[in-house]
Design a protein around this motif. Structure first.
Motif, short mmCIF file in Angstrom:
data_model
loop_
_atom_site.label_atom_id
_atom_site.label_comp_id
_atom_site.label_asym_id
_atom_site.label_seq_id
_atom_site.Cartn_x
_atom_site.Cartn_y
_atom_site.Cartn_z
N LYS A 1 0.96 3.45 12.42
CA LYS A 1 1.21 2.01 12.65
C LYS A 1 2.65 1.62 12.32
O LYS A 1 3.11 0.56 12.74
CB LYS A 1 0.20 1.16 11.89
CG LYS A 1 0.41 1.06 10.41
CD LYS A 1 -0.50 0.00 9.79
CE LYS A 1 -0.20 -0.13 8.31
NZ LYS A 1 -0.96 -1.11 7.61
N LYS A 2 3.35 2.48 11.57
CA LYS A 2 4.75 2.17 11.24
C LYS A 2 5.73 2.85 12.19
O LYS A 2 6.95 2.64 12.11
CB LYS A 2 5.06 2.59 9.79
CG LYS A 2 4.26 1.85 8.72
CD LYS A 2 4.77 0.45 8.50
CE LYS A 2 3.94 -0.39 7.55
NZ LYS A 2 4.16 -0.15 6.15
N ALA A 3 5.24 3.70 13.12
CA ALA A 3 6.13 4.58 13.89
C ALA A 3 7.16 3.82 14.74
O ALA A 3 8.35 4.14 14.72
CB ALA A 3 5.31 5.53 14.77
N GLY B 1 -4.77 -6.98 3.29
CA GLY B 1 -4.92 -5.65 2.69
C GLY B 1 -4.64 -5.65 1.19
O GLY B 1 -4.80 -4.64 0.52
N TYR B 2 -4.19 -6.78 0.65
CA TYR B 2 -3.84 -6.83 -0.78
C TYR B 2 -4.87 -7.60 -1.60
O TYR B 2 -4.57 -8.20 -2.63
CB TYR B 2 -2.46 -7.48 -0.98
CG TYR B 2 -1.34 -6.86 -0.17
CD1 TYR B 2 -1.37 -5.51 0.22
CD2 TYR B 2 -0.23 -7.61 0.19
CE1 TYR B 2 -0.34 -4.96 0.96
CE2 TYR B 2 0.81 -7.05 0.92
CZ TYR B 2 0.74 -5.73 1.31
OH TYR B 2 1.78 -5.18 2.02
N GLY B 3 -6.10 -7.65 -1.10
CA GLY B 3 -7.18 -8.20 -1.91
C GLY B 3 -7.61 -9.61 -1.56
O GLY B 3 -8.62 -10.08 -2.08
N GLY C 1 9.03 -5.98 10.48
CA GLY C 1 10.35 -5.40 10.21
C GLY C 1 10.98 -5.88 8.92
O GLY C 1 12.13 -5.54 8.62
N HIS C 2 10.24 -6.67 8.14
CA HIS C 2 10.84 -7.20 6.90
C HIS C 2 11.05 -6.11 5.86
O HIS C 2 10.37 -5.07 5.89
CB HIS C 2 10.03 -8.37 6.33
CG HIS C 2 8.69 -8.03 5.73
ND1 HIS C 2 7.57 -8.83 5.89
CD2 HIS C 2 8.27 -7.00 4.95
CE1 HIS C 2 6.55 -8.31 5.23
NE2 HIS C 2 6.95 -7.18 4.66
N ILE C 3 12.00 -6.36 4.94
CA ILE C 3 12.04 -5.62 3.67
C ILE C 3 11.99 -6.67 2.57
O ILE C 3 12.60 -7.73 2.70
CB ILE C 3 13.28 -4.69 3.49
CG1 ILE C 3 14.57 -5.35 3.93
CG2 ILE C 3 13.06 -3.36 4.12
CD1 ILE C 3 15.80 -4.50 3.57
N LEU D 1 10.38 -6.63 -6.44
CA LEU D 1 11.11 -7.13 -5.27
C LEU D 1 10.81 -8.58 -4.93
O LEU D 1 11.71 -9.33 -4.55
CB LEU D 1 10.69 -6.32 -4.03
CG LEU D 1 11.51 -5.12 -3.62
CD1 LEU D 1 10.88 -4.49 -2.38
CD2 LEU D 1 12.95 -5.48 -3.34
N ASP D 2 9.54 -8.95 -5.03
CA ASP D 2 9.16 -10.24 -4.47
C ASP D 2 7.85 -10.74 -5.06
O ASP D 2 7.19 -10.02 -5.82
CB ASP D 2 9.08 -10.17 -2.93
CG ASP D 2 8.32 -8.95 -2.42
OD1 ASP D 2 7.72 -8.23 -3.23
OD2 ASP D 2 8.32 -8.73 -1.19
N GLU D 3 7.48 -11.96 -4.68
CA GLU D 3 6.26 -12.60 -5.22
C GLU D 3 5.80 -13.68 -4.26
O GLU D 3 6.58 -14.16 -3.43
CB GLU D 3 6.58 -13.21 -6.60
CG GLU D 3 5.41 -13.78 -7.36
CD GLU D 3 4.29 -12.75 -7.55
OE1 GLU D 3 3.44 -12.64 -6.63
OE2 GLU D 3 4.25 -12.08 -8.60
N SER E 1 0.81 -1.22 0.00
CA SER E 1 0.00 0.00 0.00
C SER E 1 0.85 1.28 0.00
O SER E 1 0.47 2.29 -0.59
CB SER E 1 -0.93 -0.01 1.22
OG SER E 1 -0.16 -0.16 2.39
N THR E 2 2.02 1.23 0.63
CA THR E 2 2.80 2.47 0.84
C THR E 2 3.14 3.22 -0.45
O THR E 2 2.98 4.43 -0.49
CB THR E 2 4.08 2.14 1.63
OG1 THR E 2 3.72 1.42 2.81
CG2 THR E 2 4.84 3.39 2.00
N PRO E 3 3.62 2.54 -1.50
CA PRO E 3 4.05 3.32 -2.67
C PRO E 3 2.94 3.67 -3.66
O PRO E 3 3.23 4.26 -4.71
CB PRO E 3 5.09 2.40 -3.34
CG PRO E 3 4.77 1.03 -2.90
CD PRO E 3 3.97 1.12 -1.63
C1 F6R Z 1 6.44 -5.45 -1.16
C2 F6R Z 1 7.39 -5.69 -0.11
C3 F6R Z 1 7.09 -5.49 1.34
C4 F6R Z 1 6.31 -4.23 1.65
C5 F6R Z 1 6.03 -4.13 3.13
C6 F6R Z 1 5.17 -2.95 3.48
O1 F6R Z 1 7.00 -5.74 -2.43
O2 F6R Z 1 8.44 -6.08 -0.44
O3 F6R Z 1 8.29 -5.49 2.05
O4 F6R Z 1 7.03 -3.11 1.21
O5 F6R Z 1 5.41 -5.30 3.59
O6 F6R Z 1 3.90 -3.13 2.95
P1 F6R Z 1 2.80 -1.97 2.97
O7 F6R Z 1 3.35 -0.89 2.10
O8 F6R Z 1 1.58 -2.59 2.38
O9 F6R Z 1 2.66 -1.54 4.39
#
Ligand code: F6R
Length: 249
Positions: A201-203, A166-168, A136-138, A66-68, A38-40
């Motif tokens: 929620k990210k603070a 949140g992604y459907g 805390g993942h990226i 980035l990922d799948e 959602s962020t970008p």
């Molecule tokens: C997405 C990804 C994740 C999201 C992270 C935040 O490709 O790699 O690391 O960036 O989960 O997700 P949102 O933006 O939905 O809070």
């Protein structure tokens, strides 16, 4: 590491759009790494608007996801590849052959990871967009992942599965239990990282990422070790930082 804070998420989006535009314009063949989630989304809407006004072109851009999810094809309505296509790529002049993603339904996932890792080595990423997950993942580098890992398959943690609602996905049971992702070592090779976080929620997560110990228990903390990283926050996401920790824009 530079941390900059904007009054609201729209100002964050405008800033990141401008930086992406600058990178695209500064290279003959720019390579941009995109994040889903959602962020970008505001950034992607901003890029589409700039393209529609003729202010930026993606014709020369190579894009890496980035990922799948493991088990979802690029045409599956909930796959990250499909989400990127629908929310961004299909609305730009990017060449389809220049869009790269991990294939979540490859017969041999190990080979698939090697293929993607090699592609990224051959096309070094100029600018990688990142978001921080609720654990805390990226990308899908979950807590405990070695910082030395390249592209790999991972078991998704509870927070990541829950966030997928949140992604459907309508029910938790529908969310795949595994992901395939660029590794921390892959991400850290990008020339520039932009980490975006928005909202209260990210603070606390942002505080730990920016000021906590760099540790595999909290994967996003690794960005402290990158020499060209911008953390771009709205006021809410910055609310657990001290004023001296960031620049206010
Ligand atoms: C997405 C990804 C994740 C999201 C992270 C935040 O490709 O790699 O690391 O960036 O989960 O997700 P949102 O933006 O939905 O809070």
């Amino acid at each position: 590491m530079k941390v900059i804070v904007f009054e609201d998420m729209h100002a964050v989006d405008r800033f990141v759009v401008q930086r992406i535009k600058e990178v695209i314009e500064s290279k003959s063949c720019p390579v941009i790494g995109f994040a889903t989630g959602s962020t970008p989304q505001g950034v992607y809407n901003g890029l589409i608007q700039k393209y529609q006004k003729g202010e930026v072109s993606f014709r020369q851009v190579k894009a890496f996801n980035l990922d799948e999810y493991v088990g979802l094809s690029k045409d599956h309505p909930r796959s990250f590849a499909k989400a990127m296509w629908e929310t961004l790529f299909s609305k730009l002049d990017i060449e389809e052959e220049n869009i790269y993603a991990l294939n979540g339904v490859a017969d041999n996932m190990e080979q698939e990871c090697q293929r993607y890792e090699k592609l990224i080595q051959e096309n070094p990423i100029d600018l990688q967009l990142l978001g921080i997950g609720m654990d805390g993942h990226i990308a899908y580098n979950e807590p405990g992942t070695s910082f030395d890992e390249g592209c790999h398959v991972t078991n998704l943690h509870k927070e990541s599965i829950e966030s997928s609602l949140g992604y459907g996905f309508d029910h938790l049971e529908e969310v795949p239990r595994q992901g395939v992702t660029q590794g921390i070592s892959t991400i850290m090779q990008a020339r520039e990282l932009i980490m975006i976080a928005k909202g209260e929620k990210k603070a606390k997560l942002v505080q730990r990422m920016v000021k906590g110990k760099v540790s595999e228990d909290f994967p996003s903390s690794i960005i402290q070790n990158h020499n060209q990283v911008l953390v771009v926050l709205d006021q809410e996401a910055a609310s657990h930082l001290e004023e001296e920790d960031y620049e206010r824009h």
